[in-house]
Write an enzyme that holds these catalytic residues in place. Sequence first.
Site, short mmCIF file in Angstrom:
data_model
loop_
_atom_site.label_atom_id
_atom_site.label_comp_id
_atom_site.label_asym_id
_atom_site.label_seq_id
_atom_site.Cartn_x
_atom_site.Cartn_y
_atom_site.Cartn_z
CG HIS A 183 0.06 2.06 -9.24
ND1 HIS A 183 -0.28 1.45 -8.14
CD2 HIS A 183 -0.90 2.70 -9.85
CE1 HIS A 183 -1.16 1.78 -7.66
NE2 HIS A 183 -1.53 2.63 -8.55
CG ASP A 218 -2.08 0.95 1.20
OD1 ASP A 218 -2.36 1.42 0.07
OD2 ASP A 218 -2.93 0.91 2.10
CG ASN A 242 2.04 1.39 -5.05
OD1 ASN A 242 2.86 1.26 -4.48
ND2 ASN A 242 1.75 0.39 -5.89
N GLY A 243 0.24 5.43 -4.48
CA GLY A 243 -0.62 6.74 -4.83
C GLY A 243 0.07 7.76 -4.01
CG ASN A 254 -7.33 -2.68 -5.91
OD1 ASN A 254 -6.70 -3.36 -5.67
ND2 ASN A 254 -7.74 -1.45 -5.24
CD1 TRP A 255 -12.55 -5.49 -10.26
CD2 TRP A 255 -11.43 -4.70 -12.36
NE1 TRP A 255 -11.54 -6.49 -10.97
CE2 TRP A 255 -11.08 -6.08 -12.05
CE3 TRP A 255 -11.08 -3.89 -13.46
CZ2 TRP A 255 -10.34 -6.78 -13.15
CZ3 TRP A 255 -10.37 -4.69 -14.32
CH2 TRP A 255 -10.14 -6.10 -14.21
C1 FPP Z 1 -1.94 0.30 -3.51
O1 FPP Z 1 -1.34 1.30 -3.29
C2 FPP Z 1 -1.27 -0.69 -4.60
C3 FPP Z 1 -2.07 -1.13 -5.47
C4 FPP Z 1 -3.53 -1.20 -5.64
C5 FPP Z 1 -1.40 -1.66 -6.72
C6 FPP Z 1 -0.30 -2.69 -6.21
C7 FPP Z 1 0.68 -3.01 -7.45
C8 FPP Z 1 1.89 -2.78 -7.38
C9 FPP Z 1 2.84 -2.62 -6.29
C10 FPP Z 1 2.63 -3.36 -8.62
C11 FPP Z 1 2.21 -4.90 -8.71
C12 FPP Z 1 3.38 -5.24 -9.80
C13 FPP Z 1 2.94 -6.44 -10.39
C14 FPP Z 1 4.01 -6.99 -11.27
C15 FPP Z 1 1.49 -6.78 -10.64
P1 FPP Z 1 -2.51 2.74 -3.44
O2 FPP Z 1 -2.58 3.08 -4.78
O3 FPP Z 1 -3.68 2.35 -2.89
O4 FPP Z 1 -1.70 3.70 -2.66
P2 FPP Z 1 -2.54 5.02 -1.92
O5 FPP Z 1 -3.16 4.31 -0.98
O6 FPP Z 1 -1.27 5.76 -1.29
O7 FPP Z 1 -3.41 5.65 -2.87
#
Ligand code: FPP
Length: 251
Positions: A42, A25, A27-28, A73-74
């Site tokens: 991501h 968690d 990435n955003g 997540n969709w």
């Molecule tokens: C959550 O962070 C992350 C995800 C929903 C996507 C995770 C995917 C990856 C780490 C890459 C995966 C790699 C492969 C090879 C499939 P968030 O976007 O919810 O972050 P936030 O809470 O800060 O917005």
Amino acid sequence: MFLNSKESISLDVNNVPKHVAIIMDGNGRWAQKRHLPRIAGHKKGMNVVEDVTIAASEIGVKVLTLYAFSTENWKRPEDEVNYIMSLPEKFFDKFVPKLIENNVSVRVMGLIDQLPASTKKAVDDAVSKTSHCTGMILNFALNYGSRMEITDAVKKISQQVKDNQLLPSEIDEKIIDANLMTGYLEELSDPDVVIRTSGEERISNFLLWQIAYSEFIFTDILWPDITKNSFLNLILEYQSRNRRFGGLKNK
Ligand code: FPP
């Protein structure tokens, strides 16, 4: 004990978690902090998957389950969903040779048939190209949700009862285990530890049955900031826990 020389982290070789599950968690937020589009987080997160996979394999983890995309997540904006769906292609194109070199096999759990065709193909190819590897299993939860998984298991078991293959009185925890999406992991189905990055402290429909006795580690580090060193420190934190499984002591 062994010493990871570069990082000076000493781990107990006899207490390495067999199954590590991670909710990746943050990435955003990582991207927003840098005034970048969310997908940049991501992308960086995908590179961290490589580092953590190799680190986990090196210390002797047997199964690494990564929550890459949930059935919920969709609901995200279409361009973000499309980008995440393009990641397996990018990731496996580059990383499969290294996985083979490290004897890591790829598996996937979730509603894979509902993924875009190119995503499904990338995943299927990676699974088949690494099927001969006998080391760590890199288990991606992709279009996965635990309530869906449990519902599906109930349907499968009901069908077996209806077909007279099973009596209701014969339904036990082993039968439920076997009918969940982790069934193929057999005695390794249950994570020893669930790690969630980014400071959020919730389980988000992940492995609800399998985590009955798992340890939980929540770290404030955002997933794209995780390094081999920080991962090893989380394993060290796991090793400081006293697991009792409802009894009085572990050892
Ligand atoms: C959550 O962070 C992350 C995800 C929903 C996507 C995770 C995917 C990856 C780490 C890459 C995966 C790699 C492969 C090879 C499939 P968030 O976007 O919810 O972050 P936030 O809470 O800060 O917005």
